[in-house]
Design an enzyme around this catalytic site. Structure first.
Site, PDB file in Angstrom:
ATOM      1  CG  LEU A  77      30.921  -8.407  63.918  1.00 36.00           C
ATOM      2  CD1 LEU A  77      32.236  -7.881  64.474  1.00 36.00           C
ATOM      3  CD2 LEU A  77      31.115  -8.956  62.512  1.00 36.00           C
ATOM      4  CG  ASN A 123      23.269  -2.424  67.571  1.00 37.16           C
ATOM      5  OD1 ASN A 123      24.059  -2.775  66.709  1.00 37.16           O
ATOM      6  ND2 ASN A 123      22.627  -3.281  68.333  1.00 37.16           N
ATOM      7  CD  GLU A 124      28.662  -1.578  65.855  1.00 45.07           C
ATOM      8  OE1 GLU A 124      27.875  -0.603  65.780  1.00 45.07           O
ATOM      9  OE2 GLU A 124      28.877  -2.336  64.905  1.00 45.07           O
TER      10      GLU A 124
END
Ligand SMILES: CCCCCCCCCCCC/C=C/CC(=O)SCCNC(=O)CCNC(=O)[C@H](O)C(C)(C)COP(=O)(O)OP(=O)(O)OC[C@H]1O[C@@H](n2cnc3c(N)ncnc32)[C@H](O)[C@@H]1OP(=O)(O)O
Length: 338
Positions: A114, A183-184
């Site tokens: 994103l 990997n947020e």
């Protein structure tokens, strides 16, 4: 095919008819209305006016090659998500199209996930619109009736990994410089439940627990061993391998494959479809918090600072990649300061 699906659903699989009727706003995908008739719009062509999404249709095989084309990193911004949604709808409605290969036109990057700047310093209305567009792409891709193969030709963190996870089969270029994963947490944010569910359905509970909590990014070899991807090939063979694999998927009659896919994925899709508005509300509330905004700002700045202070990885050493990835975490910035 609509008639076949109608018959199957009304006659042999009555339980599905009720379940698949909810997505009346997402025409052309795996969903039927309550009377069992398809919700597909009339067939039409497709094009991508800005070339952010390049579509090459092979009319002989019915396979569309879709390349994301937003340098430098194919970040999923609101305009890109909007354009991608239009292209996916058109492909879904194209009666000649049976398969979709998703890849990137940007060297070394599949998608950076994103767009960070769509989640920073914006009014709540923007966050809301952005998140609805993210949901829409997941619903369209994860619920697509097309056979869908991801040809992962570069790094694929977070939302980029999610795009790949929506496919039926993932082939990745075997380049140790590339990484993939959700990997947020390393950004100080949380993967929403439907990101988690998509990963869980692919790699199982224990790997999901470890991967999500640590925000792990994996090399292609690690990703293969965890079944996050299904196959590795040399970069030069990626598209031919994806095309060959697609042939295997298209040997199966479409209606049988589509109904099977919907049976496997429908409960996960419904998890979001049943609470889209609440999920948007959660996202807006979460992302607009000062603490989260600060984390994202640190992270975005650390990405830019990497350019000034760290040379890009020049050898095939995986350790180097991991340390660069970790160094991009806002927590690392905080540790460095203290
Ligand atoms: C009560 C609690 C309830 C909980 C509810 C939960 C609600 C939801 C919570 C929110 C969830 C949000 C989910 C988000 C998922 C995401 O996808 S977040 C995005 C994560 N992406 C990343 O971490 C990737 C970051 N980028 C990289 O690691 C690298 O850029 C790369 C490996 C992709 C490429 O490396 P390289 O080729 O070396 O390029 P760079 O020099 O790093 O970058 C070039 C250029 O692009 C900019 N950029 C990179 N990534 C992004 C991005 N994602 N968005 C926007 N821009 C990006 C980078 O800053 C550089 O810009 P400049 O040229 O310096 O200007």
């Amino acid at each position: 095919m609509a008639a076949v699906l109608r018959k199957l659903i009304q006659g042999r699989l009555p339980a599905l008819a009720g379940v698949l009727c909810r997505r009346s706003g997402n025409e052309g995908h795996l969903f039927l209305n309550s009377s069992g008739s398809t919700l597909m719009q009339p067939r039409c062509g497709y094009s991508s006016p800005t070339e952010s999404v390049i579509v090459e249709m092979d009319k002989a095989t019915g396979v569309a090659l879709l390349k994301l084309n937003i340098p430098p990193v194919n970040s999923l911004s609101l305009p890109l998500l909007t354009e991608l949604a239009i292209v996916l709808d058109k492909l879904e409605m194209d009666k000649h199209c049976r398969g979709l290969i998703l890849t990137s036109a940007v060297p070394n990057i599949f998608s950076a996930g994103l767009n960070l700047f769509d989640m920073m310093d914006k009014p709540n209305e923007h966050y809301s619109e952005f998140w609805r567009a993210v949901q829409e792409i997941w619903i369209k891709l994860y619920g697509s009736s097309l056979a869908n193969i991801a040809a992962i030709n570069g790094s694929s963190p977070a939302g980029g990994c999610l795009l790949a996870l929506c496919s039926d089969y993932r082939i990745m270029a075997n380049n140790p410089h590339f990484t993939i994963g959700l990997n947020e947490t390393r950004l100080g944010i949380v993967a929403p439940f439907w990101f988690k569910d998509t990963l869980l359905n692919t790699v199982g509970k224990r790997t999901t627990e470890i991967s999500l909590n640590l925000g792990a990014l994996y090399s292609p070899t690690e990703a293969l061993s965890l079944h996050l991807v299904d196959r590795l090939v040399p970069e030069t063979q990626l598209l031919s391998a994806a095309t060959e694999e697609m042939g295997r998927w298209l040997q199966v009659p479409d209606h049988a494959r589509q109904i099977t896919k919907s049976m496997i994925r429908k409960s996960t899709l419904e998890g979001l479809l049943n609470q889209r508005e609440a999920d948007i509300k959660n996202f807006v509330e979460f992302i607009s918090r000062d603490s989260i905004q600060k984390s994202l700002q640190f992270y975005a700045q650390s990405l830019q600072k990497q350019k000034q202070h760290i040379h890009p990885p020049s050898s095939s050493c995986r350790q180097q990649i991991s340390s660069v990835t970790f160094a991009r975490s806002p927590w690392y910035s905080l540790i460095q300061r203290s």
